[in-house]
Design an enzyme around this catalytic site. Structure first.
Site, PDB file in Angstrom:
ATOM      1  N   GLY A  11       0.827  -1.210   0.000  1.00 17.66           N
ATOM      2  CA  GLY A  11       0.000   0.000   0.000  1.00 17.66           C
ATOM      3  C   GLY A  11       0.856   1.252   0.000  1.00 17.66           C
ATOM      4  O   GLY A  11       0.529   2.246   0.647  1.00 17.66           O
ATOM      5  N   ALA A  12       1.962   1.213  -0.754  1.00 22.90           N
ATOM      6  CA  ALA A  12       2.984   2.268  -0.642  1.00 22.90           C
ATOM      7  C   ALA A  12       2.921   3.292  -1.776  1.00 22.90           C
ATOM      8  O   ALA A  12       3.855   4.063  -1.965  1.00 22.90           O
ATOM      9  CB  ALA A  12       4.368   1.639  -0.563  1.00 22.90           C
ATOM     10  N   ASP A  61      -2.484  -7.225  -5.589  1.00 25.66           N
ATOM     11  CA  ASP A  61      -3.538  -7.149  -4.577  1.00 25.66           C
ATOM     12  C   ASP A  61      -3.110  -8.106  -3.465  1.00 25.66           C
ATOM     13  O   ASP A  61      -3.021  -9.321  -3.687  1.00 25.66           O
ATOM     14  CB  ASP A  61      -4.866  -7.591  -5.214  1.00 25.66           C
ATOM     15  CG  ASP A  61      -5.999  -7.693  -4.190  1.00 25.66           C
ATOM     16  OD1 ASP A  61      -5.733  -7.642  -2.973  1.00 25.66           O
ATOM     17  OD2 ASP A  61      -7.153  -7.844  -4.638  1.00 25.66           O
ATOM     18  N   VAL A  62      -2.815  -7.569  -2.287  1.00 29.51           N
ATOM     19  CA  VAL A  62      -2.235  -8.410  -1.220  1.00 29.51           C
ATOM     20  C   VAL A  62      -3.193  -9.500  -0.732  1.00 29.51           C
ATOM     21  O   VAL A  62      -2.762 -10.444  -0.061  1.00 29.51           O
ATOM     22  CB  VAL A  62      -1.733  -7.570  -0.023  1.00 29.51           C
ATOM     23  CG1 VAL A  62      -0.589  -6.660  -0.433  1.00 29.51           C
ATOM     24  CG2 VAL A  62      -2.870  -6.778   0.628  1.00 29.51           C
ATOM     25  N   TYR A 152     -13.533  -2.745  10.358  1.00 29.52           N
ATOM     26  CA  TYR A 152     -12.145  -2.254  10.422  1.00 29.52           C
ATOM     27  C   TYR A 152     -11.560  -2.456  11.819  1.00 29.52           C
ATOM     28  O   TYR A 152     -10.405  -2.879  11.957  1.00 29.52           O
ATOM     29  CB  TYR A 152     -12.164  -0.772  10.043  1.00 29.52           C
ATOM     30  CG  TYR A 152     -10.838  -0.070   9.950  1.00 29.52           C
ATOM     31  CD1 TYR A 152     -10.030  -0.197   8.819  1.00 29.52           C
ATOM     32  CD2 TYR A 152     -10.404   0.773  10.978  1.00 29.52           C
ATOM     33  CE1 TYR A 152      -8.827   0.495   8.717  1.00 29.52           C
ATOM     34  CE2 TYR A 152      -9.205   1.468  10.876  1.00 29.52           C
ATOM     35  CZ  TYR A 152      -8.419   1.323   9.755  1.00 29.52           C
ATOM     36  OH  TYR A 152      -7.229   2.011   9.659  1.00 29.52           O
ATOM     37  N   LYS A 156      -8.322  -4.664  12.655  1.00 32.54           N
ATOM     38  CA  LYS A 156      -7.135  -4.053  13.266  1.00 32.54           C
ATOM     39  C   LYS A 156      -6.806  -4.681  14.623  1.00 32.54           C
ATOM     40  O   LYS A 156      -5.638  -4.737  15.030  1.00 32.54           O
ATOM     41  CB  LYS A 156      -7.318  -2.536  13.377  1.00 32.54           C
ATOM     42  CG  LYS A 156      -7.306  -1.821  12.028  1.00 32.54           C
ATOM     43  CD  LYS A 156      -6.064  -2.156  11.181  1.00 32.54           C
ATOM     44  CE  LYS A 156      -5.760  -1.136  10.106  1.00 32.54           C
ATOM     45  NZ  LYS A 156      -4.637  -1.541   9.242  1.00 32.54           N
TER      46      LYS A 156
HETATM   47  P1  NAP Z   1      -4.372   5.230   2.018  1.00 31.98           P
HETATM   48  O1  NAP Z   1      -3.938   6.655   1.818  1.00 31.98           O
HETATM   49  O2  NAP Z   1      -5.746   4.859   1.592  1.00 31.98           O
HETATM   50  O3  NAP Z   1      -3.286   4.268   1.312  1.00 31.98           O
HETATM   51  C1  NAP Z   1      -3.461   2.888   1.330  1.00 31.98           C
HETATM   52  C2  NAP Z   1      -2.864   2.312   0.066  1.00 31.98           C
HETATM   53  O4  NAP Z   1      -3.096   0.879   0.077  1.00 31.98           O
HETATM   54  C3  NAP Z   1      -3.513   2.848  -1.212  1.00 31.98           C
HETATM   55  O5  NAP Z   1      -2.546   3.166  -2.177  1.00 31.98           O
HETATM   56  C4  NAP Z   1      -4.393   1.684  -1.641  1.00 31.98           C
HETATM   57  O6  NAP Z   1      -4.666   1.666  -3.020  1.00 31.98           O
HETATM   58  C5  NAP Z   1      -3.543   0.509  -1.215  1.00 31.98           C
HETATM   59  N1  NAP Z   1      -4.313  -0.735  -1.181  1.00 31.98           N
HETATM   60  C6  NAP Z   1      -5.619  -0.907  -0.869  1.00 31.98           C
HETATM   61  N2  NAP Z   1      -5.977  -2.190  -0.990  1.00 31.98           N
HETATM   62  C7  NAP Z   1      -4.872  -2.864  -1.404  1.00 31.98           C
HETATM   63  C8  NAP Z   1      -4.626  -4.212  -1.722  1.00 31.98           C
HETATM   64  N3  NAP Z   1      -5.586  -5.154  -1.639  1.00 31.98           N
HETATM   65  N4  NAP Z   1      -3.380  -4.560  -2.127  1.00 31.98           N
HETATM   66  C9  NAP Z   1      -2.393  -3.633  -2.238  1.00 31.98           C
HETATM   67  N5  NAP Z   1      -2.584  -2.324  -1.939  1.00 31.98           N
HETATM   68  C10 NAP Z   1      -3.811  -1.946  -1.527  1.00 31.98           C
HETATM   69  O7  NAP Z   1      -4.245   4.820   3.552  1.00 31.98           O
HETATM   70  P2  NAP Z   1      -3.287   5.380   4.733  1.00 31.98           P
HETATM   71  O8  NAP Z   1      -4.063   6.381   5.489  1.00 31.98           O
HETATM   72  O9  NAP Z   1      -1.947   5.691   4.211  1.00 31.98           O
HETATM   73  O10 NAP Z   1      -3.236   4.070   5.651  1.00 31.98           O
HETATM   74  C11 NAP Z   1      -2.202   3.111   5.593  1.00 31.98           C
HETATM   75  C12 NAP Z   1      -2.421   2.072   6.684  1.00 31.98           C
HETATM   76  O11 NAP Z   1      -2.496   2.717   7.959  1.00 31.98           O
HETATM   77  C13 NAP Z   1      -3.728   1.292   6.532  1.00 31.98           C
HETATM   78  O12 NAP Z   1      -3.527  -0.038   6.960  1.00 31.98           O
HETATM   79  C14 NAP Z   1      -4.648   2.012   7.471  1.00 31.98           C
HETATM   80  O13 NAP Z   1      -5.701   1.184   7.890  1.00 31.98           O
HETATM   81  C15 NAP Z   1      -3.705   2.383   8.596  1.00 31.98           C
HETATM   82  N6  NAP Z   1      -4.147   3.518   9.401  1.00 31.98           N
HETATM   83  C16 NAP Z   1      -4.338   4.751   8.861  1.00 31.98           C
HETATM   84  C17 NAP Z   1      -4.758   5.788   9.685  1.00 31.98           C
HETATM   85  C18 NAP Z   1      -4.981   7.195   9.178  1.00 31.98           C
HETATM   86  O14 NAP Z   1      -5.441   8.043   9.968  1.00 31.98           O
HETATM   87  N7  NAP Z   1      -4.689   7.508   7.943  1.00 31.98           N
HETATM   88  C19 NAP Z   1      -4.986   5.559  11.048  1.00 31.98           C
HETATM   89  C20 NAP Z   1      -4.782   4.286  11.552  1.00 31.98           C
HETATM   90  C21 NAP Z   1      -4.362   3.270  10.722  1.00 31.98           C
HETATM   91  P3  NAP Z   1      -6.028   2.389  -3.539  1.00 31.98           P
HETATM   92  O15 NAP Z   1      -5.902   3.851  -3.192  1.00 31.98           O
HETATM   93  O16 NAP Z   1      -6.031   2.121  -5.003  1.00 31.98           O
HETATM   94  O17 NAP Z   1      -7.161   1.728  -2.785  1.00 31.98           O
END
Ligand code: NAP
Length: 251
Positions: A11-12, A61-62, A152, A156
């Site tokens: 997801g990078a 897709d993981v 979610y 988590k």
């Molecule tokens: P984000 O901006 O939505 O980025 C997540 C990335 O993962 C996106 O590029 C997405 O692609 C990709 N992805 C989704 N499904 C996938 C799959 N099946 N295989 C491979 N890649 C996939 O999210 P983020 O806010 O950076 O969050 C990253 C992690 O931190 C997540 O696990 C999230 O639950 C956790 N987290 C985030 C927050 C927050 O406040 N942001 C808080 C707590 C935890 P698409 O955009 O194409 O879907």
């Protein structure tokens, strides 16, 4: 001096994962930047290369076992055997329980839990062979319960049990497994949440910052810094831990 390893960050393409990938590259590691498509991952690879690092864009897709196998073949060929894995790919499908569909439940479980399982299972073999490994899994403060996120928060919380079990099974091979639980981090994911609840992103950020002891919301680099610590050589005695990076205490 940090030994250069091969790291995988899922997801990078954006958000937290992009910052983590760039930080691990800056720490001297070669980084496989995994996201749903290699095209989406390329911008992060470009940023790493522009800063003098080494990275590879991988589309997978993981939650798809065949795609994970293909991704590992590509990473082994392009960068070498991975010994750091950051399971960061994630999605949200928020809804109150009575409105939540089975698809919304299943999709969230598949990406977070099945995805982390498949990636970690494929990676652990290389870590055991190397006698060194660092598994870092992204949970959330939502693991403690969050309205509208039954799917979610369950996923988590599941990540935490999964990781503690990995720590027990893999410790004797030099492999650590830890969890980072971010609070609110300013990314496309939280921007989408603002849109869903009908406020501007700025209003959302201001409201969350007011409620956060350090007086601000988190940035992707806050999480990247914690990942860098868990991935480091010196963190070999830290395993099975959950670190909330949330601007305040969480239980
Ligand atoms: P984000 O901006 O939505 O980025 C997540 C990335 O993962 C996106 O590029 C997405 O692609 C990709 N992805 C989704 N499904 C996938 C799959 N099946 N295989 C491979 N890649 C996939 O999210 P983020 O806010 O950076 O969050 C990253 C992690 O931190 C997540 O696990 C999230 O639950 C956790 N987290 C985030 C927050 C927050 O406040 N942001 C808080 C707590 C935890 P698409 O955009 O194409 O879907």
């Amino acid at each position: 001096m940090t030994e250069s390893r091969v790291a995988i960050v899922t997801g990078a393409a954006q958000g937290i994962g992009a910052a983590v990938a760039q930080r691990l590259a800056a720490d001297g590691h070669k980084v496989a930047v995994v996201d749903l498509s290699a095209d989406a991952a390329q911008a992060t690879v470009d940023a790493i290369e522009a800063a003098g690092g080494t990275a590879l864009a991988v589309g997978a897709d993981v939650s798809d076992a065949d795609a994970v196998d293909a991704a590992f073949a590509q990473i082994l060929d392009g960068l070498g055997a991975p010994t750091i894995v950051v399971n960061n790919a994630g999605i949200i499908r928020d809804n109150l329980l009575f409105k939540m569909t089975v698809d919304e439940w299943d999709l969230v479980m598949a990406v977070h839990l099945r995805g982390a399982f498949l990636m970690t299972k494929a990676a652990q073999k290389h870590m055991i062979e190397a006698g060194f490994g660092r598994i870092i899994n992204l949970s959330s403060t939502s693991a403690l319960g969050n309205r509208g996120q039954a799917n979610y928060s369950a996923a988590k919380a599941g990540i935490q049990g999964f990781t503690k079990t990995l720590a027990l099974e893999l410790g004797k091979f030099g492999v650590t497994a830890n969890v980072i639980g971010p609070g609110f981090i300013q990314t496309p994911m939280t921007a989408a949440t603002a849109e869903r609840i009908g406020v501007t992103f700025d209003e959302f950020i201001e409201a969350v910052a007011k409620d956060t002891p350090v007086g601000r919301v988190g940035q992707p680099d806050d999480i990247a810094h914690a990942v860098s610590f868990f991935a480091s050589e010196g963190a070999g005695y830290v395993t099975g831990q959950v670190l909330y990076v949330a601007g305040g205490p969480k239980a």
